[in-house]
Design a protein around this motif. Structure first.
Motif, mmCIF file in Angstrom:
data_model
loop_
_atom_site.group_PDB
_atom_site.id
_atom_site.type_symbol
_atom_site.label_atom_id
_atom_site.label_comp_id
_atom_site.label_asym_id
_atom_site.label_seq_id
_atom_site.Cartn_x
_atom_site.Cartn_y
_atom_site.Cartn_z
ATOM 1 N N ARG A 1 0.751 -1.234 0.006
ATOM 2 C CA ARG A 1 0.098 -0.019 -0.064
ATOM 3 C C ARG A 1 0.861 1.198 0.093
ATOM 4 N NH1 ARG A 1 -4.662 -1.189 4.023
ATOM 5 N NH2 ARG A 1 -5.715 -2.897 2.700
ATOM 6 N N GLU B 1 11.003 7.420 6.422
ATOM 7 C CA GLU B 1 9.659 8.176 6.502
ATOM 8 C C GLU B 1 8.715 7.906 5.557
ATOM 9 O OE1 GLU B 1 12.400 9.572 5.845
ATOM 10 O OE2 GLU B 1 12.078 10.850 3.984
ATOM 11 N N ASP C 1 5.386 4.960 5.541
ATOM 12 C CA ASP C 1 4.001 5.283 5.774
ATOM 13 C C ASP C 1 3.774 6.425 4.774
ATOM 14 O OD1 ASP C 1 3.292 3.553 7.778
ATOM 15 O OD2 ASP C 1 4.699 4.266 8.805
ATOM 16 N N LYS C 2 4.456 6.675 3.850
ATOM 17 C CA LYS C 2 4.163 7.931 3.082
ATOM 18 C C LYS C 2 2.691 7.708 2.359
ATOM 19 C CE LYS C 2 6.502 11.502 1.081
ATOM 20 N NZ LYS C 2 7.680 12.267 0.829
ATOM 21 N N VAL C 3 2.154 8.998 2.034
ATOM 22 C CA VAL C 3 0.788 8.929 1.307
ATOM 23 C C VAL C 3 1.090 8.363 -0.160
ATOM 24 C CG1 VAL C 3 -0.133 10.762 2.695
ATOM 25 C CG2 VAL C 3 0.981 11.260 0.528
ATOM 26 N N MET C 4 0.115 7.752 -0.629
ATOM 27 C CA MET C 4 0.073 7.159 -2.074
ATOM 28 C C MET C 4 -1.382 7.428 -2.562
ATOM 29 S SD MET C 4 1.754 3.690 -3.288
ATOM 30 C CE MET C 4 0.924 2.391 -3.518
ATOM 31 N N MET C 5 -1.739 8.222 -3.740
ATOM 32 C CA MET C 5 -2.898 8.535 -4.060
ATOM 33 C C MET C 5 -4.092 7.135 -4.295
ATOM 34 S SD MET C 5 -2.046 10.290 -7.503
ATOM 35 C CE MET C 5 -3.719 10.092 -8.562
ATOM 36 N N GLN D 1 -2.868 2.821 -5.520
ATOM 37 C CA GLN D 1 -3.157 1.581 -4.757
ATOM 38 C C GLN D 1 -3.717 0.518 -5.273
ATOM 39 O OE1 GLN D 1 -4.837 2.914 -0.924
ATOM 40 N NE2 GLN D 1 -3.761 4.777 -1.091
ATOM 41 N N GLN E 1 2.945 17.197 -3.773
ATOM 42 C CA GLN E 1 3.288 18.408 -2.873
ATOM 43 C C GLN E 1 4.872 18.256 -2.384
ATOM 44 O OE1 GLN E 1 0.424 18.508 0.400
ATOM 45 N NE2 GLN E 1 -0.658 20.175 -0.865
#
Lengths: 265, 409
Positions: A63, A112, A115-119, A123, A265
């Motif tokens: 994920r 870091e 757990d970084k965001v993934m759109m 996924q 970003q």
């Protein structure tokens, strides 16, 4: 943190693979056997880590960006080794293990990103296979372009290129097999994520053009195997299209709306 | 069949020169048709004409092959030069498609030649029909004298042929409709690309739309410029997924964190009202100087709040990004069968021959959106395309395993 043990596993796998690559380039039967052992040890290390992680977090680790890179490492190693067993290209296994180590390094240096965001659209179980097969396709086709450039240079110097063409051909055949898989995995993914398997998104169109260019090469070679000069030129040209597809698409008038632009970003 | 240099053009067997000339000719015919035809191709090729076209075109190919296999024209159609020239024409048109922005109803010269609506244009259709007939001939030729080592060839060529047939002839029957579902309401109308509403054989009652969010990101901004501080050319946004963070030169400790909060007098408290947003009580330390205070990401109802660290810098919290968004809904078919489903990105739901996709939501309202935008897709030719795709995957794997030497002898 479940990734707590990662640096140890990463270090062990890196060490095994570096030893394997060093042994590979010292050509001698014994060391060759040992290099197989070390490649497998490295693979076993990463498979163990992935398994432990999977069990601990209770879901397939697919994920986050960090988890995605873990699969890159694993499959680069596995496919690279399978390809090496079959084709005995030392550069191929070295490239695969080198890239695998690179992704291990990125993960170890950027905790870091675990757990970084993934759109949400990224996924998907298709993400990893789609990227991996393209990594292999681009590597093989880049290698074929280098061979072609060498061929052009040798022809310019009026030297023999007899051995180069079969090598370039085989790389293109292997590269196109991965390129085809990349295109098709992309189509299957698109159906699941965006509703249709092919929408002529600019990136898709350029990937299709790249694919056509290499298909053209294969057919021309099949039809008239003797003409080395044309073959080398087409290969260099086809790689140019590949590069355009890879980097150039975003600068074209057609690219105003593309699902392959991921603003970050 | 090697092409000799001194052969007169158009004398059999045809080679590259003749093949490419035909490509150019077909391109001009396509452009003429596009320029002078009044009815758009999309309407001409709509259902059921597309099915007749598929049957007729494939039959023409098969009849030609089985009755006149030895004719030079049929031999030429299955040859490499014809393949290269047909694919070359398709590649040229794809090049236009890949370069020029696609805008329907364009009246410039690009529009009149079909270049700015390439996939619905006559030249494109003609190029694809030509590719199809060449592929069909080549496949029939190999199948007629089948050898096991040609398996990869058949899989990849026949797979491609099948996938193209499904994709091209099936295209007019693909329906992609957009449905605006609202919580608590049952809806069976959806919008077509042309804006008209259409009744669909699937009704959707949206029970709940929700968003799972990532933790918010923190950043330090310069008080005078308002810009986020950078390190090595990259803005330093940090995901607030741990209690201690290092951003730029500041040590950050998160003392309290509420994922849904609102301000009451001077502090933030957990609440569940519409517009509640993440808030954190934070301590920043740099060079022994410590500041403590609240920072708030803000939402549609509440102002964001920055934590002023000193005269130079402030700490801000960005609105959280969605991890997943999904619609819990009941889908109802005309025979009154009801099914509870969860529709989310990358996980479409299949009902009554339609696939329902999570497309969008009311982004101003965010997680409080009671509207969910769904896409309903119906593609009766999809199984054909998938058969083709999986054959090609098989062919590609065999190609990898055989390489050049075993594949092309």
């Amino acid at each position: 943190m479940n990734w707590f043990d990662f640096p140890y596993f990463a270090a062990a796998a890196t060490l095994f693979w570096v030893i394997a690559m060093i042994l590979l380039f010292v050509s001698n039967k014994n060391t060759n056997r040992w290099s197989h052992v070390f490649i497998i040890l490295g693979l076993a290390t990463m498979i163990s880590f992935a398994t432990i992680l999977w069990v601990r977090i209770g879901r397939p680790p697919m994920r986050t960006l960090g988890e995605t890179r873990l699969w890159y490492t694993l499959f680069l190693g596995l496919i690279g080794y399978a390809g090496y067993l079959k084709w005995k290209y030392r550069w191929f296994i070295s490239y695969s293990l080198g890239m695998a180590i690179l992704f291990l390094g990125i993960n170890a240096l950027h905790p870091e990103t675990y757990d970084k965001v993934m759109m949400p659209a990224l996924q998907s179980p298709w993400f990893v296979p789609h990227v991996i097969v393209y990594l292999f396709a681009y590597a093989l086709l880049a290698a074929s372009a280098l061979v072609a450039l060498k061929g052009c240079w040798l022809m310019f110097r009026k030297q023999s290129t007899e051995k180069l063409l079969p090598l370039a051909d085989n790389m293109v055949y292997l590269g196109v097999s991965f390129l085809t898989l990349g295109l098709l995995f992309g189509a299957l993914w698109a159906k699941e994520a965006w509703g249709h398997y092919w929408t002529w998104d600019p990136k898709e169109t350029w990937a299709f053009l790249t694919w056509l260019a290499y298909l053209g090469y294969m057919h021309i070679r099949h039809f008239r195997p003797g003409n080395a000069k044309t073959a080398f030129r087409i290969l260099v040209f086809a790689f140019g299209i590949l590069i355009l597809c890879w980097f150039g698409v975003y600068y074209m008038p057609s690219a105003k709306q593309s699902v392959h632009t991921y603003s970050q970003q | 069949m090697p092409e000799t240099q001194n052969k007169i053009m158009w004398q059999a067997p045809w080679g590259y020169r003749e093949s490419f000339s035909i490509s150019v000719g077909l391109l001009f015919i396509g452009w003429l048709l596009e320029w002078f035809s009044n009815a758009p191709l999309v309407e001409i090729a709509s259902y059921p004409t597309n099915r007749y076209m598929a049957v007729i075109w494939l039959t023409v190919g098969a009849v030609l092959f089985f009755t006149a296999r030895k004719n030079f024209l049929v031999k030429w159609l299955s040859s490499v030069p014809a393949a290269i020239a047909s694919v070359g024409l398709l590649a040229l048109l794809s090049l236009f498609l890949g370069f020029f922005a696609q805008t329907p109803n364009d009246t410039s010269i690009l529009g009149r030649l079909g270049i700015s609506h390439m996939t619905d244009s006559w030249p494109f259709l003609i190029a694809i029909l030509w590719v199809i007939i060449c592929l069909e001939m080549a496949v029939l030729k190999r199948i007629r004298r089948f050898k096991w080592k040609d398996t990869w060839y058949i899989l990849s060529h026949l797979g491609l042929l099948i996938a193209i047939i499904g994709g091209v002839f099936g295209a007019p029957e693909v329906e992609r409709l957009v449905m605006n579902a609202f919580e608590g309401r049952t809806i069976w109308m959806a919008q077509q690309p042309d804006g008209k509403m259409k009744e669909v054989p699937v009704a959707v009652k949206l029970i709940n739309f929700d968003i799972e969010e990532y933790p918010p990101k923190l950043a330090i901004v310069d008080n005078t410029t308002g810009k986020v501080l950078e390190s090595m050319g990259k803005p330093q946004y940090q995901l607030m997924d741990e209690d201690t963070l290092q951003i730029w030169k500041y040590q950050i400790i998160v003392k309290k964190y509420y994922s849904m909060a609102a301000k009451v007098e001077k502090a933030y408290y957990p609440v569940e009202t519409i517009g509640a947003a993440p808030a954190a009580l934070i301590t920043t330390t740099r060079n022994g100087q410590t500041t403590e205070g609240w920072t708030y990401s803000g939402s549609l109802n509440f102002q964001p709040e920055a934590l002023k660290i000193n005269s130079e810098h402030s700490l801000i919290m960005l609105p959280p990004e969605p991890k997943h968004y999904f619609s819990d809904a009941v889908v109802i078919t005309p025979d009154q069968k009801r099914d509870s489903v969860r529709i989310r990105v990358n996980e479409a739901v299949k009902v009554n021959g339609w696939k329902i996709y999570q497309l969008d939501y009311d982004t101003d309202m965010g997680r409080w959106s009671n509207k969910s935008v769904l896409e309903l897709v119906h593609d009766p030719w999809l199984p054909i395309v998938y058969i083709g795709i999986f054959m090609m995957i098989g062919g590609a794997i065999m190609l990898f395993w055989q390489g050049k030497n075993n594949s092309s002898k």
